[in-house]
Design an enzyme around this catalytic site. Structure first.
Site, PDB file in Angstrom:
ATOM      1  N   GLY A   8      33.790  41.868  20.398  1.00 13.83           N
ATOM      2  CA  GLY A   8      32.260  42.774  20.954  1.00 13.83           C
ATOM      3  C   GLY A   8      31.886  43.486  22.289  1.00 13.83           C
ATOM      4  N   ASP A   9      30.855  44.411  22.985  1.00 10.90           N
ATOM      5  CA  ASP A   9      31.066  44.751  24.138  1.00 10.90           C
ATOM      6  C   ASP A   9      31.825  45.874  24.169  1.00 10.90           C
ATOM      7  OD1 ASP A   9      29.087  42.617  24.563  1.00 10.90           O
ATOM      8  OD2 ASP A   9      31.085  41.303  25.309  1.00 10.90           O
ATOM      9  N   GLU A  10      32.600  46.832  23.328  1.00 12.03           N
ATOM     10  CA  GLU A  10      33.217  47.454  23.445  1.00 12.03           C
ATOM     11  C   GLU A  10      33.649  48.837  23.795  1.00 12.03           C
ATOM     12  OE1 GLU A  10      32.719  45.923  20.270  1.00 12.03           O
ATOM     13  OE2 GLU A  10      34.541  44.674  20.017  1.00 12.03           O
ATOM     14  N   LYS A  65      30.507  50.302  21.919  1.00 13.75           N
ATOM     15  CA  LYS A  65      30.460  50.972  21.074  1.00 13.75           C
ATOM     16  C   LYS A  65      28.719  52.318  21.505  1.00 13.75           C
ATOM     17  CE  LYS A  65      29.325  47.094  19.021  1.00 13.75           C
ATOM     18  NZ  LYS A  65      30.312  46.391  20.021  1.00 13.75           N
ATOM     19  N   GLY A 125      23.853  44.249  22.875  1.00 13.16           N
ATOM     20  CA  GLY A 125      23.221  44.733  24.365  1.00 13.16           C
ATOM     21  C   GLY A 125      24.213  46.029  24.669  1.00 13.16           C
ATOM     22  N   HIS A 126      23.373  47.221  24.190  1.00 16.32           N
ATOM     23  CA  HIS A 126      24.234  48.133  25.064  1.00 16.32           C
ATOM     24  C   HIS A 126      23.563  49.132  26.177  1.00 16.32           C
ATOM     25  CE1 HIS A 126      22.698  49.962  20.768  1.00 16.32           C
ATOM     26  NE2 HIS A 126      21.870  49.718  21.829  1.00 16.32           N
ATOM     27  N   GLN A 145      28.094  43.709  18.170  1.00 16.11           N
ATOM     28  CA  GLN A 145      29.148  43.096  18.708  1.00 16.11           C
ATOM     29  C   GLN A 145      30.188  43.646  17.741  1.00 16.11           C
ATOM     30  OE1 GLN A 145      26.171  41.257  16.243  1.00 16.11           O
ATOM     31  NE2 GLN A 145      25.341  41.172  18.133  1.00 16.11           N
ATOM     32  N   GLY A 186      35.218  56.581  31.677  1.00  6.65           N
ATOM     33  CA  GLY A 186      34.112  55.830  32.541  1.00  6.65           C
ATOM     34  C   GLY A 186      33.235  55.998  31.752  1.00  6.65           C
TER      35      GLY A 186
HETATM   36  P1  IMP Z   1      25.278  34.574  18.303  1.00  4.92           P
HETATM   37  O1  IMP Z   1      25.332  35.659  17.369  1.00  4.92           O
HETATM   38  O2  IMP Z   1      24.231  34.482  20.064  1.00  4.92           O
HETATM   39  O3  IMP Z   1      24.269  33.607  17.745  1.00  4.92           O
HETATM   40  O4  IMP Z   1      26.745  34.232  19.366  1.00  4.92           O
HETATM   41  C1  IMP Z   1      27.027  34.218  19.287  1.00  4.92           C
HETATM   42  C2  IMP Z   1      28.529  34.142  19.385  1.00  4.92           C
HETATM   43  O5  IMP Z   1      28.891  35.459  19.608  1.00  4.92           O
HETATM   44  C3  IMP Z   1      28.772  33.489  21.210  1.00  4.92           C
HETATM   45  O6  IMP Z   1      30.361  33.732  20.959  1.00  4.92           O
HETATM   46  C4  IMP Z   1      28.703  35.013  21.557  1.00  4.92           C
HETATM   47  O7  IMP Z   1      28.482  34.986  22.860  1.00  4.92           O
HETATM   48  C5  IMP Z   1      28.675  36.284  21.192  1.00  4.92           C
HETATM   49  N1  IMP Z   1      28.273  37.270  20.750  1.00  4.92           N
HETATM   50  C6  IMP Z   1      27.038  37.485  20.493  1.00  4.92           C
HETATM   51  N2  IMP Z   1      26.683  38.841  20.814  1.00  4.92           N
HETATM   52  C7  IMP Z   1      27.671  39.482  21.085  1.00  4.92           C
HETATM   53  C8  IMP Z   1      27.673  40.583  21.623  1.00  4.92           C
HETATM   54  O8  IMP Z   1      26.168  41.978  21.483  1.00  4.92           O
HETATM   55  N3  IMP Z   1      28.783  41.222  22.796  1.00  4.92           N
HETATM   56  C9  IMP Z   1      29.161  39.857  22.841  1.00  4.92           C
HETATM   57  N4  IMP Z   1      29.897  39.021  22.005  1.00  4.92           N
HETATM   58  C10 IMP Z   1      28.378  38.897  21.847  1.00  4.92           C
END
Ligand code: IMP
Length: 432
Positions: free
Chosen positions: A12-14, A16, A40-41, A232, A423
């Site tokens: 996640g958090d790439e 996108k 979150g983006h 994600q 960037g």
């Molecule tokens: P949940 O989705 O809140 O149940 O969290 C489960 C796992 O996914 C945890 O390790 C979170 O940090 C991770 N996670 C959930 N959403 C994101 C995201 O958008 N970016 C990165 N990690 C995420």
């Protein structure tokens, strides 16, 4: 034109959102199909920075329909907050947002369950969820009896259903506490307040709610350009990720059809998004994690703090074993390498090309997290580059060593690189 999908190939958090935003202009419809307000983006648009969680990044373009499909779990309070922030900054969303009546709804009990069950002490490490109620809502969806979909908010028997669910949840919640101290903190659900709040949310959301499946199938028949935006990353996929340290939806390529209802034959371009390094938030194994000043430097340069929870992200080198796995799993046709500028100034850069497990070299991603926790990364060390590259706009103008790094990364993963980001702004993008 067939559909284009954008999926994250790491944890996640790439970034996108940036690529979705870039590709949105060529599309008629942008679809979010799994996850919820855990995502979150950040989109930089018109000089302003916007943080979006549930609403697709396409919302900034009035001619594009932004769709929240059936596989998403919706927190009405969160989405209404986003809608009002967008309205306050003058972004017109009245005609271009559509929310599926089949999507499931997050209620206060889901957040309370998330808090209580995130760390029940069964495993060594907590899952470290975002505490947004995501897992409990998906659990209720699969369990069916106490699930509520967006369409249910408008049914005459909605208050009665909520009364029954709350009675059950009020019984269950205290029993989820792992000790007496936590039990003392368990909230009692205020049933009538929840009913009133959700009826109010439902009223505000009404103009946006509709039959997304038919809308999308009509769009497919009309050969509209559709962009699907994954949330994600693939390694957080509930079936194919680092279970149980995952999210509760199919966040890899396998979730696109289930979450959107669009047939797989319609997907022709699947852009796999990766960072030039790796990050992870929450618990679970991470073979290339750096616990030293190099990791700190990546975190600082990349501003690696969660968009939703502001937690510092764990940082490490690029893991080509993991990305080879997720890119094949998701059928990625190409890679988009983000945040390459963060790696400027490192004398050397490590690329994980294989793992060592119990003294043996392996090049597959283990299915068991305990095995994954024991692997040692096997690195190739490449020379770094000292130049800042945030102003580079063509691939040829990148420093030689940056090109060599990208070429080797692409070779080990086995996918071509079509986009390189240097960037956060739209124009800081190199299209090959
Ligand atoms: P949940 O989705 O809140 O149940 O969290 C489960 C796992 O996914 C945890 O390790 C979170 O940090 C991770 N996670 C959930 N959403 C994101 C995201 O958008 N970016 C990165 N990690 C995420």
């Amino acid at each position: 034109m067939p559909a284009t999908c954008v999926i994250g190939l790491q944890w996640g958090d790439e970034a996108k959102g940036k690529i979705v935003d870039l590709l949105t202009a060529k599309n008629d419809v942008v679809v979010r199909y799994q996850g919820g307000a855990n995502a979150g983006h950040t989109v930089v648009f018109g000089g302003n920075k916007y943080k979006l969680s549930l609403i697709p990044s396409g919302v900034f373009r009035p001619e594009v329909k932004s769709v929240i499909a059936s596989g998403v779990v919706i927190d009405p309070e969160a989405i209404l907050g986003e809608i009002s922030r967008l309205r306050a900054s003058g972004v017109e969303i009245e005609k271009n947002l559509l929310i599926s009546e089949r999507a499931h709804v997050i209620f206060p009990w889901h957040k309370e369950e998330d808090r209580l069950m995130n760390d029940v002490g069964v495993r060594n490490e907590a899952i470290g969820t975002t505490l947004r109620g995501i897992g409990p809502c998906y659990r209720d969806k699969v369990g069916r009896s106490t699930a509520v979909r967006v369409g249910d908010l408008y049914r005459a028997d909605f208050p009665e259903r909520i009364r029954k669910i709350c009675a059950l949840k009020n019984q269950q919640l205290p029993s989820l506490a792992k000790n007496e101290e936590t039990r003392a903190t368990v909230v009692t659900l205020d049933v009538e307040k929840i009913i009133a709040d959700y009826q109010n949310y439902a009223e505000q959301l009404k103009p946006f709610v509709g039959d997304v499946v038919n809308y999308l199938l009509d769009a497919v028949d009309a050969d509209k350009n559709i962009l699907l935006e994954g949330a994600q990353g693939s390694l957080l996929d509930v079936d194919y990720g680092t279970f149980p340290y995952v999210t509760s939806s199919n966040s890899s390529g396998v979730g696109i059809t289930a979450g959107s209802g669009i047939p797989a034959t319609f997907f022709k371009r699947i852009v796999g998004i990766v960072k030039a390094y790796t990050t992870r938030v929450g618990g679970g194994p991470f073979p290339t994690e750096l616990h030293d000043e190099i990791g700190d430097r990546i975190r600082d340069r990349g501003n690696e703090y969660g968009t939703v929870t502001r937690r510092p992200r764990r940082c490490g080198w690029f893991d080509a074993v993991a990305v080879r796995y997720t890119s094949r799993l998701g059928g990625a046709t190409e890679l988009s390498v983000m945040l390459l500028d963060v790696l400027s100034g490192f004398e050397t850069i490590n690329l994980c090309v294989a793992y060592e497990l119990d003294g043996k070299r392996i090049n597959y991603f283990p299915s068991d997290v305990d095995d994954l926790a024991r692997v040692k990364p096997i690195y190739e060390t490449l020379p770094g580059w000292s130049e800042e590259i945030t102003d580079v706009r063509s691939y040829d103008d990148l420093p030689e060593n940056a090109k060599k790094y990208l070429a080797r990364l692409s070779e080990v993963v086995g996918k071509p690189i079509s986009i390189v980001s240097v960037g956060p702004s739209r124009d800081q993008t190199i299209i090959r």
